[in-house]
Write a protein that holds these residues in place. Structure first.
Motif, PDB file in Angstrom:
ATOM      1  N   THR A  67      18.619  -1.390  14.485  1.00  0.00           N
ATOM      2  CA  THR A  67      19.075   0.586  15.689  1.00  0.00           C
ATOM      3  C   THR A  67      20.168   0.146  16.087  1.00  0.00           C
ATOM      4  OG1 THR A  67      17.298  -0.336  17.203  1.00  0.00           O
ATOM      5  CG2 THR A  67      16.290   0.674  15.610  1.00  0.00           C
ATOM      6  N   PRO A  68      20.643   1.686  16.887  1.00  0.00           N
ATOM      7  CA  PRO A  68      21.294   1.647  18.096  1.00  0.00           C
ATOM      8  C   PRO A  68      21.256   0.982  18.872  1.00  0.00           C
ATOM      9  CG  PRO A  68      21.317   3.800  16.675  1.00  0.00           C
ATOM     10  CD  PRO A  68      19.765   2.795  16.399  1.00  0.00           C
ATOM     11  N   PRO A  69      20.755   1.235  19.576  1.00  0.00           N
ATOM     12  CA  PRO A  69      20.469  -0.248  20.602  1.00  0.00           C
ATOM     13  C   PRO A  69      20.783  -1.780  19.881  1.00  0.00           C
ATOM     14  CG  PRO A  69      19.031   1.585  20.646  1.00  0.00           C
ATOM     15  CD  PRO A  69      19.204   1.530  19.500  1.00  0.00           C
ATOM     16  N   LEU A  70      20.713  -1.931  19.139  1.00  0.00           N
ATOM     17  CA  LEU A  70      21.182  -3.338  18.745  1.00  0.00           C
ATOM     18  C   LEU A  70      21.792  -3.273  18.209  1.00  0.00           C
ATOM     19  CD1 LEU A  70      19.017  -5.878  18.779  1.00  0.00           C
ATOM     20  CD2 LEU A  70      17.938  -5.517  16.605  1.00  0.00           C
ATOM     21  N   TRP A  75      21.286  -5.626  28.255  1.00  0.00           N
ATOM     22  CA  TRP A  75      21.089  -4.640  27.495  1.00  0.00           C
ATOM     23  C   TRP A  75      19.946  -4.847  27.468  1.00  0.00           C
ATOM     24  CZ3 TRP A  75      18.276  -5.224  23.864  1.00  0.00           C
ATOM     25  CH2 TRP A  75      18.595  -4.396  22.453  1.00  0.00           C
ATOM     26  N   ALA A  76      18.892  -6.415  27.599  1.00  0.00           N
ATOM     27  CA  ALA A  76      17.579  -5.904  27.382  1.00  0.00           C
ATOM     28  C   ALA A  76      16.975  -4.731  28.566  1.00  0.00           C
ATOM     29  CB  ALA A  76      16.897  -7.452  27.069  1.00  0.00           C
ATOM     30  N   HIS A  77      17.879  -5.202  30.424  1.00  0.00           N
ATOM     31  CA  HIS A  77      16.959  -4.394  30.757  1.00  0.00           C
ATOM     32  C   HIS A  77      17.291  -2.954  31.102  1.00  0.00           C
ATOM     33  CE1 HIS A  77      17.712  -3.110  35.081  1.00  0.00           C
ATOM     34  NE2 HIS A  77      16.329  -3.420  35.458  1.00  0.00           N
ATOM     35  N   ARG A  78      18.501  -2.793  30.254  1.00  0.00           N
ATOM     36  CA  ARG A  78      18.881  -1.692  30.483  1.00  0.00           C
ATOM     37  C   ARG A  78      18.030  -0.533  29.704  1.00  0.00           C
ATOM     38  NH1 ARG A  78      24.034  -3.065  29.440  1.00  0.00           N
ATOM     39  NH2 ARG A  78      24.175  -3.001  27.117  1.00  0.00           N
TER      40      ARG A  78
END
Length: 456
Positions: A4-7, A60-63
Motif C-alpha cells: 500500500t502507498p503508506p507502506l 511511521w506507525a504513529h502517523r
C-alpha cells in the motif's frame, strides 16, 4: 500484490531489505515458542539495524496509527510476540552489538544480542552476567528485559531487573529516551527504568541496555537427590530456605524426568517421584558445609538417594538435564505453558494442587520448578487434533492459574503475561491496580499501538 502507498513510504525511509512483505518470510515471524493459535499475519516485518531505524519505523506507525509488535529472538513462552493482523512486526534480531566495559563492570548491549553472547563476552574479561533462563543459548536480551526473565541461578543472584542499569527506549511517538546509565547507585527522579523492565513492549521498545556484570561465578558443587513424592521434595526446599541460600535449587517431577529420559537418556531415576538439583558456589570450605547441610536436610525430608559431586563438568550434566525439559516435553505433543509461582513456604501446596488438577482432567502435566524461589513451570501436554483433549488442557490451564492466585501467588514469574494469560491478570491484580496500569499505558501510548492485546 504491491505494498500500500503508506507502506511504500516506510520502505523508502529505510534501507533496502529492512522491510519485507513476502508471505513466506513473514510466516516465520508469526509465532513465538508458545505457538499461539490466535496469531495473525503482519502487515510487514521490519528488521532495523539501529535505533534510528527503530525510531523511523515507530514514527511511521504513529502517523498512520498502525500497531507495532516488538519481537526479539522469538523464544517467548506466553504469546507476547505473536503477530497481529494488520500490524508491523518489529524484529530486533539484527541489532546484536555487545560491548564490555570491564573497568565499570557493565555490558552495553543491543536488544537482539543473545543471553549466551553476553555471557561469553563477559567471560573473556573474567566477568559474569547471571540471569540464566533455560533458553539462554537462544533467547535475546531484549526479550529477557521485556519479561524480566530469571532462570536457574535467580534463587541466589536475582532476575533481569537486578542487572539493568540503563535503557534506551523508543516511545510510541518515536521519541528516544535514555534512562539510567553506568552508575550503580542513582535515585534521581522517578524509577522509570524499572517501569520498562517486564512491560513486554507495551510501553516502549528497548534499543540499548546497560547491564551490570559481576566477577565470574566461583566453582560450584552439586547435590542431586531423589524423593518419593513431589511434596516431600518441596518440603525439603522450604527447609533449606530457612537457613541457606544455594546458588541453584531446581525441581523435576517424575513426568519431566521421564520426558527427558525418553528424549535424551541421561541415566536419571525414572521411578523417583521428584528430583532436586542443588548447587553451592560459596567460597572455600563454606561450599562443602552448605552441600553437607542440604544433604542432611534432604535426607531428613525423606530423600531416597543423594549424590554429591565437586566436579563442575559433572554438575553441569545434571543442569543440562534440567534445561532439556522444555524440548523433551515439546516432543510429546502440543503444549500450554504455565509459569505460576507462590511464596516458597506454599510450594508444597501448589505442586500438590497441580497434580490434582492433572488427575482431574486426565491430562499429562510435567512440572519443573525454580523451586528455591517458588516459581513453577507446569507444561500441559495435549493433542491439538483432539477437541476434547484441547478442552481439558484449556480448563486445566485456567485452573492452575486460579490455584496460584488463591495461594497468594502469581500467574507468571518470568515468562510474562503475553496474550495467553491476559484474561487471568485482573483476577490477580484487582480492579484498582488494573485501572492504574491502564492509566500508565494510556499516558505513554495514547493510541494503543504498542503490542496491542499483550500483557495488559
Amino acid at each position: 500484490m504491491s505494498p500500500t502507498p503508506p507502506l511504500d513510504e516506510l520502505i523508502a525511509e529505510l534501507p533496502d531489505g529492512a522491510v519485507t512483505t513476502d508471505p513466506a518470510t513473514m510466516e516465520g515471524y508469526r509465532f513465538d515458542w508458545a505457538r499461539d493459535t490466535g496469531a495473525g499475519m503482519p502487515l510487514a516485518v521490519v528488521r532495523p539495524l539501529d535505533a534510528d531505524q527503530v525510531q523511523t519505523t515507530v514514527r511511521w506507525a504513529h502517523r498512520h496509527r498502525v500497531p507495532v509488535v516488538p519481537r526479539g529472538a522469538g523464544s517467548g513462552l506466553s504469546g507476547g510476540s505473536s503477530a497481529v493482523t494488520g500490524a508491523l512486526t518489529l524484529s530486533l534480531d539484527r541489532m546484536r552489538a555487545v560491548e564490555i566495559d570491564a573497568a565499570t563492570r557493565v555490558a552495553v548491549v543491543e536488544p537482539g544480542a543473545l543471553n549466551a553472547e553476553v555471557k561469553a563476552a563477559a567471560a573473556e574479561h573474567g566477568l559474569w552476567y547471571p540471569p540464566d533462563p533455560s533458553s539462554f543459548e537462544i533467547c535475546s536480551i531484549g526479550g529477557n528485559i521485556a519479561t524480566n526473565a530469571g532462570g536457574l541461578c535467580c534463587v541466589k543472584y536475582g532476575v533481569t531487573t537486578d542487572y539493568v542499569l540503563g535503557l534506551d527506549v523508543v516511545l510510541a511517538d518515536g521519541t528516544l529516551v535514555t534512562l539510567g546509565g553506568r552508575r550503580i547507585k542513582d535515585v534521581a527522579g522517578l524509577s522509570l527504568l524499572k517501569l520498562f523492565v517486564g512491560s513486554e513492549g507495551t510501553l516502549g521498545i528497548v534499543t540499548r541496555a546497560i547491564l551490570r556484570l559481576i566477577p565470574a561465578q566461583p566453582v560450584r558443587a552439586t547435590l542431586v537427590a531423589t524423593f518419593p513424592t513431589v511434596k516431600a521434595a518441596a518440603e525439603a526446599v522450604v527447609e533449606v530456605g530457612r537457613t541457606l541460600r544455594p546458588s541453584m535449587m531446581e525441581l523435576m517431577d517424575r513426568a519431566s524426568v521421564n520426558a527427558v529420559e525418553d528424549y535424551r537418556p541421561m541415566g536419571l531415576d525414572r521411578e523417583a517421584g521428584a528430583m532436586l538439583l542443588a548447587q553451592s558456589d560459596a567460597p572455600g570450605e563454606a561450599c562443602a558445609v552448605e552441600i553437607d547441610t542440604m544433604e542432611r536436610i534432604f535426607t531428613a525430608a525423606g530423600a531416597v538417594e543423594t549424590f554429591v559431586t565437586h566436579d563442575a563438568e559433572e554438575g553441569e550434566m545434571f543442569a543440562a538435564a534440567r534445561r532439556a525439559v522444555f524440548s523433551a516435553v515439546e516432543a510429546r505433543g502440543a503444549l500450554m505453558l504455565e509459569d505460576v509461582g507462590v511464596p516458597v513456604p506454599i510450594l508444597p501446596v501448589l505442586l500438590t494442587g497441580i497434580a490434582e488438577i492433572a488427575d482431574r482432567y486426565d491430562i499429562e502435566v510435567p512440572v519443573v520448578a525454580h523451586a528455591g524461589d517458588g516459581n513453577t513451570h507446569p507444561n500441559i501436554i495435549y493433542d491439538p487434533a483432539d477437541a476434547d483433549s484441547h478442552a481439558r488442557a484449556s480448563a486445566a490451564f485456567v485452573e492452575i492459574m486460579e490455584l496460584a492466585i488463591s495461594l497468594g501467588g502469581t500467574i507468571t514469574g518470568e515468562h510474562g503475561v503475553g496474550r495467553l494469560k491476559r484474561a487471568a491478570l485482573p483476577a490477580q491484580l484487582g480492579p484498582e491496580v488494573m485501572a492504574l496500569t491502564h492509566t500508565i499505558k494510556h499516558a505513554l501510548d495514547p493510541e494503543g499501538i504498542l503490542n496491542p492485546g499483550a500483557a495488559l
